[in-house]
Design a protein around this motif. Structure first.
Motif, PDB file in Angstrom:
ATOM      1  N   MET A 240       1.037  -1.329  -0.141  1.00  0.00           N
ATOM      2  CA  MET A 240      -0.023   0.050  -0.041  1.00  0.00           C
ATOM      3  C   MET A 240       0.858   1.356   0.034  1.00  0.00           C
ATOM      4  O   MET A 240       1.914   1.289   0.763  1.00  0.00           O
ATOM      5  CB  MET A 240      -0.845  -0.058   1.383  1.00  0.00           C
ATOM      6  N   ALA A 241       0.582   2.084  -0.997  1.00  0.00           N
ATOM      7  CA  ALA A 241       1.515   3.422  -1.045  1.00  0.00           C
ATOM      8  C   ALA A 241       1.148   4.264   0.135  1.00  0.00           C
ATOM      9  O   ALA A 241       0.093   4.068   0.814  1.00  0.00           O
ATOM     10  CB  ALA A 241       1.153   4.254  -2.359  1.00  0.00           C
ATOM     11  N   LYS A 242       1.807   5.273   0.410  1.00  0.00           N
ATOM     12  CA  LYS A 242       1.582   6.381   1.283  1.00  0.00           C
ATOM     13  C   LYS A 242       0.426   6.874   0.818  1.00  0.00           C
ATOM     14  O   LYS A 242       0.134   7.596  -0.450  1.00  0.00           O
ATOM     15  CB  LYS A 242       2.844   7.535   1.532  1.00  0.00           C
ATOM     16  N   LYS A 243      -0.545   7.344   1.971  1.00  0.00           N
ATOM     17  CA  LYS A 243      -1.837   8.067   1.488  1.00  0.00           C
ATOM     18  C   LYS A 243      -1.512   9.348   0.952  1.00  0.00           C
ATOM     19  O   LYS A 243      -2.206   9.928   0.255  1.00  0.00           O
ATOM     20  CB  LYS A 243      -2.678   8.133   2.827  1.00  0.00           C
ATOM     21  N   SER A 244      -0.467  10.066   1.836  1.00  0.00           N
ATOM     22  CA  SER A 244      -0.102  11.595   1.488  1.00  0.00           C
ATOM     23  C   SER A 244       0.339  11.436  -0.325  1.00  0.00           C
ATOM     24  O   SER A 244       0.018  12.371  -1.041  1.00  0.00           O
ATOM     25  CB  SER A 244       1.127  11.800   1.981  1.00  0.00           C
ATOM     26  N   ALA A 245       1.048  10.617  -0.646  1.00  0.00           N
ATOM     27  CA  ALA A 245       1.370  10.646  -2.255  1.00  0.00           C
ATOM     28  C   ALA A 245       0.084  10.421  -2.898  1.00  0.00           C
ATOM     29  O   ALA A 245       0.126  10.712  -3.967  1.00  0.00           O
ATOM     30  CB  ALA A 245       2.296   9.236  -2.484  1.00  0.00           C
ATOM     31  N   VAL A 246      -0.734   9.453  -2.381  1.00  0.00           N
ATOM     32  CA  VAL A 246      -2.058   9.241  -3.512  1.00  0.00           C
ATOM     33  C   VAL A 246      -2.978  10.469  -3.346  1.00  0.00           C
ATOM     34  O   VAL A 246      -3.345  11.010  -4.560  1.00  0.00           O
ATOM     35  CB  VAL A 246      -2.696   8.094  -2.903  1.00  0.00           C
ATOM     36  N   GLU A 247      -3.118  11.084  -2.327  1.00  0.00           N
ATOM     37  CA  GLU A 247      -3.896  12.425  -2.323  1.00  0.00           C
ATOM     38  C   GLU A 247      -3.244  13.712  -3.030  1.00  0.00           C
ATOM     39  O   GLU A 247      -3.997  14.237  -3.568  1.00  0.00           O
ATOM     40  CB  GLU A 247      -4.003  12.831  -0.750  1.00  0.00           C
ATOM     41  N   ARG A 248      -1.809  13.681  -3.173  1.00  0.00           N
ATOM     42  CA  ARG A 248      -1.344  14.485  -3.745  1.00  0.00           C
ATOM     43  C   ARG A 248      -1.445  14.331  -5.330  1.00  0.00           C
ATOM     44  O   ARG A 248      -1.547  15.470  -6.075  1.00  0.00           O
ATOM     45  CB  ARG A 248       0.318  14.507  -3.538  1.00  0.00           C
ATOM     46  N   ASP A 249      -1.548  12.861  -5.711  1.00  0.00           N
ATOM     47  CA  ASP A 249      -1.732  12.750  -7.271  1.00  0.00           C
ATOM     48  C   ASP A 249      -3.240  12.956  -7.597  1.00  0.00           C
ATOM     49  O   ASP A 249      -3.412  13.659  -8.553  1.00  0.00           O
ATOM     50  CB  ASP A 249      -1.437  11.523  -7.560  1.00  0.00           C
ATOM     51  N   LEU A 250      -4.325  12.716  -6.642  1.00  0.00           N
ATOM     52  CA  LEU A 250      -5.559  13.309  -6.874  1.00  0.00           C
ATOM     53  C   LEU A 250      -5.631  14.825  -7.068  1.00  0.00           C
ATOM     54  O   LEU A 250      -6.325  15.361  -7.749  1.00  0.00           O
ATOM     55  CB  LEU A 250      -6.455  12.719  -5.725  1.00  0.00           C
TER      56      LEU A 250
ATOM     57  N   THR B  99       1.601  16.236 -17.519  1.00  0.00           N
ATOM     58  CA  THR B  99       2.775  15.517 -17.210  1.00  0.00           C
ATOM     59  C   THR B  99       3.074  15.124 -15.762  1.00  0.00           C
ATOM     60  O   THR B  99       4.000  14.297 -15.680  1.00  0.00           O
ATOM     61  CB  THR B  99       3.951  16.087 -18.167  1.00  0.00           C
ATOM     62  N   ARG B 100       2.712  16.070 -15.171  1.00  0.00           N
ATOM     63  CA  ARG B 100       3.008  15.927 -13.486  1.00  0.00           C
ATOM     64  C   ARG B 100       2.050  14.768 -13.040  1.00  0.00           C
ATOM     65  O   ARG B 100       2.505  14.650 -11.741  1.00  0.00           O
ATOM     66  CB  ARG B 100       2.815  17.266 -13.046  1.00  0.00           C
ATOM     67  N   THR B 101       1.206  14.307 -13.408  1.00  0.00           N
ATOM     68  CA  THR B 101       0.381  13.210 -12.891  1.00  0.00           C
ATOM     69  C   THR B 101       1.101  11.921 -13.294  1.00  0.00           C
ATOM     70  O   THR B 101       2.068  11.982 -13.946  1.00  0.00           O
ATOM     71  CB  THR B 101      -1.046  13.065 -13.660  1.00  0.00           C
ATOM     72  N   ARG B 102       0.720  11.003 -12.035  1.00  0.00           N
ATOM     73  CA  ARG B 102       1.405   9.715 -11.967  1.00  0.00           C
ATOM     74  C   ARG B 102       0.380   8.785 -12.220  1.00  0.00           C
ATOM     75  O   ARG B 102      -0.603   8.685 -11.560  1.00  0.00           O
ATOM     76  CB  ARG B 102       2.445   9.482 -10.577  1.00  0.00           C
TER      77      ARG B 102
ATOM     78  N   THR C 137      -4.111  -0.191  -4.708  1.00  0.00           N
ATOM     79  CA  THR C 137      -3.130  -0.046  -3.746  1.00  0.00           C
ATOM     80  C   THR C 137      -2.407   1.277  -3.761  1.00  0.00           C
ATOM     81  O   THR C 137      -1.767   1.753  -2.949  1.00  0.00           O
ATOM     82  CB  THR C 137      -2.012  -1.173  -3.857  1.00  0.00           C
ATOM     83  N   GLY C 138      -2.653   2.039  -5.111  1.00  0.00           N
ATOM     84  CA  GLY C 138      -1.952   3.397  -5.059  1.00  0.00           C
ATOM     85  C   GLY C 138      -0.377   3.248  -5.554  1.00  0.00           C
ATOM     86  O   GLY C 138       0.372   4.179  -5.444  1.00  0.00           O
ATOM     87  N   ARG C 139      -0.032   1.824  -5.862  1.00  0.00           N
ATOM     88  CA  ARG C 139       1.257   1.433  -6.506  1.00  0.00           C
ATOM     89  C   ARG C 139       1.943   2.433  -7.588  1.00  0.00           C
ATOM     90  O   ARG C 139       0.828   2.348  -8.528  1.00  0.00           O
ATOM     91  CB  ARG C 139       1.532   0.154  -6.446  1.00  0.00           C
ATOM     92  N   PRO C 140       2.854   3.203  -7.611  1.00  0.00           N
ATOM     93  CA  PRO C 140       3.073   3.959  -8.764  1.00  0.00           C
ATOM     94  C   PRO C 140       3.838   3.319  -9.948  1.00  0.00           C
ATOM     95  O   PRO C 140       4.140   3.799 -11.071  1.00  0.00           O
ATOM     96  CB  PRO C 140       3.962   5.029  -8.237  1.00  0.00           C
TER      97      PRO C 140
END
Length: 101
Positions: free
Chosen positions: A1-11, A58-61, A67-70
């Motif tokens: 599971m990815a960090k919640k902060s990274a997933v939220e930042r991408d959203l 281009t800044r989206t991932r 899982t949010g895995r990048p």
């Protein structure tokens, strides 16, 4: 599971991309139009540079929806290779079976 902060930042970035998509496309079209005067094209480029950086697509991932895995994400399925394997092993993806030889 990815960090919640990274997933939220991408959203957050995806929301900004959606918000500024029309304005960004219009400014890009103006800046690339050779028939317009150079000053007008330059001001369009300045306005484009003034937009938030995270509003660029281009800044989206690409991230796994489970899982949010990048990394290792299949674009068509929006799942990582690990999430895809887990779902396929439990039989939750129709038509996909574990290979054996």
């Amino acid at each position: 599971m990815a960090k919640k902060s990274a997933v939220e930042r991408d959203l957050k970035r995806r929301r900004l991309v959606e918000k500024y998509a029309a304005k960004r496309a219009a400014l890009k079209a103006i800046s690339k139009d050779e028939s317009l005067p150079q000053e007008e094209r330059f001001t369009a480029r300045l306005q484009l540079a003034a937009l938030p950086r995270n509003s660029s697509e281009t800044r989206t991932r690409n991230r796994c929806q489970l899982t949010g895995r990048p990394r290792g994400v299949y674009r068509k399925l929006k799942l990582s290779r690990i999430g895809l394997r887990d779902l396929a092993s439990t039989g939750q993806i129709p038509g996909m079976v574990k290979s054996s030889w």
